[in-house]
Write a protein that holds these residues in place. Structure first.
Motif, PDB file in Angstrom:
ATOM      1  N   CYS A  73       0.881   4.191  -2.962  1.00 27.09           N
ATOM      2  CA  CYS A  73       0.633   5.607  -2.654  1.00 27.09           C
ATOM      3  C   CYS A  73       1.834   6.465  -3.033  1.00 27.09           C
ATOM      4  O   CYS A  73       1.674   7.587  -3.527  1.00 27.09           O
ATOM      5  CB  CYS A  73       0.303   5.777  -1.168  1.00 27.09           C
ATOM      6  SG  CYS A  73      -1.247   5.011  -0.648  1.00 27.09           S
ATOM      7  N   ALA A 122      -0.465   9.006   1.104  1.00 22.28           N
ATOM      8  CA  ALA A 122      -1.877   8.990   0.718  1.00 22.28           C
ATOM      9  C   ALA A 122      -2.530  10.353   0.900  1.00 22.28           C
ATOM     10  O   ALA A 122      -3.399  10.745   0.105  1.00 22.28           O
ATOM     11  CB  ALA A 122      -2.632   7.940   1.533  1.00 22.28           C
ATOM     12  N   ALA A 152       0.827  -1.208   0.000  1.00 25.80           N
ATOM     13  CA  ALA A 152       0.000   0.000   0.000  1.00 25.80           C
ATOM     14  C   ALA A 152       0.860   1.256   0.000  1.00 25.80           C
ATOM     15  O   ALA A 152       0.558   2.241  -0.692  1.00 25.80           O
ATOM     16  CB  ALA A 152      -0.931  -0.010   1.216  1.00 25.80           C
ATOM     17  N   LEU A 153       1.953   1.229   0.756  1.00 25.12           N
ATOM     18  CA  LEU A 153       2.863   2.380   0.780  1.00 25.12           C
ATOM     19  C   LEU A 153       3.495   2.600  -0.584  1.00 25.12           C
ATOM     20  O   LEU A 153       3.585   3.746  -1.053  1.00 25.12           O
ATOM     21  CB  LEU A 153       3.938   2.156   1.846  1.00 25.12           C
ATOM     22  CG  LEU A 153       5.076   3.175   1.887  1.00 25.12           C
ATOM     23  CD1 LEU A 153       4.533   4.565   2.153  1.00 25.12           C
ATOM     24  CD2 LEU A 153       6.110   2.787   2.938  1.00 25.12           C
ATOM     25  N   ILE A 166       2.341   5.700   4.984  1.00 27.45           N
ATOM     26  CA  ILE A 166       1.152   5.644   4.126  1.00 27.45           C
ATOM     27  C   ILE A 166       0.319   6.907   4.306  1.00 27.45           C
ATOM     28  O   ILE A 166      -0.210   7.472   3.342  1.00 27.45           O
ATOM     29  CB  ILE A 166       0.330   4.386   4.446  1.00 27.45           C
ATOM     30  CG1 ILE A 166       1.078   3.129   3.989  1.00 27.45           C
ATOM     31  CG2 ILE A 166      -1.050   4.442   3.776  1.00 27.45           C
ATOM     32  CD1 ILE A 166       0.419   1.838   4.415  1.00 27.45           C
TER      33      ILE A 166
END
Length: 506
Positions: A108, A394, A104-105, A390
């Motif tokens: 983003c 994000a 996820a990091l 994140i």
């Protein structure tokens, strides 16, 4: 005493079984060898008995039994390879959780690197105005309206100054450009050649090899684009230098692009036409109003330290006028500073939304080792670090997704999104940590209700969950009491291993 023929056949049978065991996979070889030798002992007792009487028929049957080990060994060898202990695949392991957070990091971060608004924000925070620059206006001027005439600037620029070491001037007008046919007129600032050097700002994407310096006179006036206009009208083309366009009735050469949003000059110009003092005097009436910028000298900085400085000066007619000098500062914190503030707020607010306790384990003597406790702390710290990263990436994606340049509104949204993501993420990290076995860091499962609600104050009542690896049980009370208010871990000793799949041997 065994007859010699019996000893020979016994040695032959043992050799057959040992040869068959070599065909068995190594991690199962010893178990099958023990199994076959135990069965051989029973077969010999059945066919020969305890008197050890030699019999051809008995030894033929025993040898057939030993030869039957070879098909078994070949069957085991053709099976898919398995480890000595069959470990059950468990969703939500520590490595899997960190892998998903890292993915996820990465997503983003890649998106944030592609957004032009994020690049503009970083550029705005990087380029700052030189300290000691003042915007000079008449005290009676309203707001950011221009109040200094062209003739007054010319008079002051040719006169010795006591507190200022440099003066720059520009006036703003609305003019059509042929770069965007049919578009609205641009806000063009006709500025002196020393404007950008006085502000201490570089001109980006200029051709250093063959493009003349915008501060020097040339056949065509030089045009410096604002970052927003460059992105909107020229699609952020980095090879914009030396392009010729028309502004009104004048052809100009694009010299480069001004830094994004690191300064907010009055008049909100879209572009700056760099002109010499002679061009400013010839192309504009002497009464045309504009904006005057002044660079304080060391003596002026020592004498003028107030936020707004009152200045007494003479106009071109020798009449005394009241002027006000206000510093030009760009209140741009930058993405990193906003993130640090949002992270601090999230950490301060975390105890208000969830208890930071990870469960009581003092009630049992079977506690994790020091290394296991360190691994648990490092795992929680890794989750917090990844969630914070994140939140940073994000929040930039969400705040600047529709922006092409610097925006103070986007900065506010970045602060809000970063605080929300970090707070929710940290809350999840603590809740997730509570449901993980302190030994193997895997999520406990198989919840079971224990006790009766009517006996809450006489006996334990709540939910019991177990680690699938057989390390611990987690007790969660249904109603916190004075003697059982939080979660408790009950660690299991090795006598429980046979009940769990992680310890089964195939």
């Amino acid at each position: 005493m065994n007859p010699p023929g019996d000893r020979v056949f016994s040695l032959f049978d043992v050799t057959l079984l040992r040869t068959a065991s070599l065909l068995v996979p190594s991690f199962q070889r010893e178990d099958w060898r023990r199994e076959w030798f135990a069965e051989l002992w029973h077969v010999r007792r059945s066919y020969i008995g305890i008197d050890n009487t030699f019999s051809w028929n008995a030894h033929r049957e025993i040898t057939c039994f030993c030869l039957g080990a070879f098909p078994d060994a070949l069957c085991l060898r053709n099976q898919p390879a398995k480890s000595a202990s069959a470990h059950v695949h468990i969703h939500g392991s520590a490595g899997q959780t960190l892998l998903w957070l890292s993915a996820a990091l990465a997503l983003c971060f890649v998106i944030s690197r592609l957004l032009p608004g994020v690049k503009a924000e970083n550029e705005a925070a990087h380029y700052q105005i030189k300290p000691g620059v003042l915007l000079i206006n008449e005290a009676s001027a309203s707001g950011g309206s221009p109040s200094i005439s062209t003739a007054l600037y010319q008079n002051w620029s040719n006169s010795p100054q006591r507190f200022f070491q440099d003066l720059a001037f520009y006036r703003v007008s609305r003019e059509k450009a042929d770069a965007e046919p049919g578009s609205k007129p641009w806000s063009i600032a006709h500025s002196s050649t020393n404007l950008f050097s006085l502000l201490g700002l570089p001109i980006r994407y200029a051709d250093r090899r063959d493009a003349p310096d915008p501060q020097q006179d040339s056949a065509l006036p030089s045009l410096v684009l604002s970052h927003d206009l460059w992105m909107r009208s020229f699609a952020g083309d980095p090879r914009i230098a030396d392009r010729i366009i028309r502004i009104g009735s004048t052809s100009v050469r694009i010299a480069g692009v001004a830094p994004a949003g690191s300064w907010q000059l009055p008049g909100a110009p879209d572009a700056w036409v760099i002109e010499s003092n002679a061009q400013i005097r010839s192309e504009a009436p002497s009464t045309a109003k504009g904006y005057l910028l002044a660079q304080l000298s060391p003596r002026g900085q020592a004498a003028m330290s107030d936020p707004a400085i009152s200045i007494n000066a003479l106009n071109q007619d020798g009449v005394e006028i009241d002027l006000v000098g206000a510093p030009i500062d760009a209140p741009i914190e930058g993405a990193w500073s906003i993130f640090k503030f949002a992270l601090f707020l999230a950490l301060v607010a975390l105890p208000a939304v969830i208890s930071v306790s990870l469960g009581d384990s003092d009630i049992t003597s079977h506690r994790p080792s020091f290394r296991q406790r360190i691994n648990r702390i490092l795992f929680l710290a890794a989750k917090f670090t990844l969630i914070a990263a994140i939140g940073f990436a994000a929040s930039l994606d969400l705040a600047y997704g529709n922006e092409i340049g610097y925006s103070s509104v986007a900065e506010c949204f970045q602060l809000l999104w970063c605080f929300t993501i970090c707070l929710v993420g940290f809350r999840w990290a603590v809740a997730d940590q509570r449901k993980r076995c302190p030994v193997c860091l895997r999520c406990v499962t198989n919840p079971a209700s224990v006790g009766l609600a009517s006996r809450t104050f006489l006996g334990w009542n709540g939910t019991e969950m177990m680690c699938i690896g057989g390390h611990a049980l987690l007790h969660v009370p249904s109603l916190p009491t004075s003697w059982f208010s939080g979660e408790r871990w009950l660690y299991l000793d090795s006598s429980w291993d046979f009940l769990f799949a992680d310890t089964l041997t195939y």
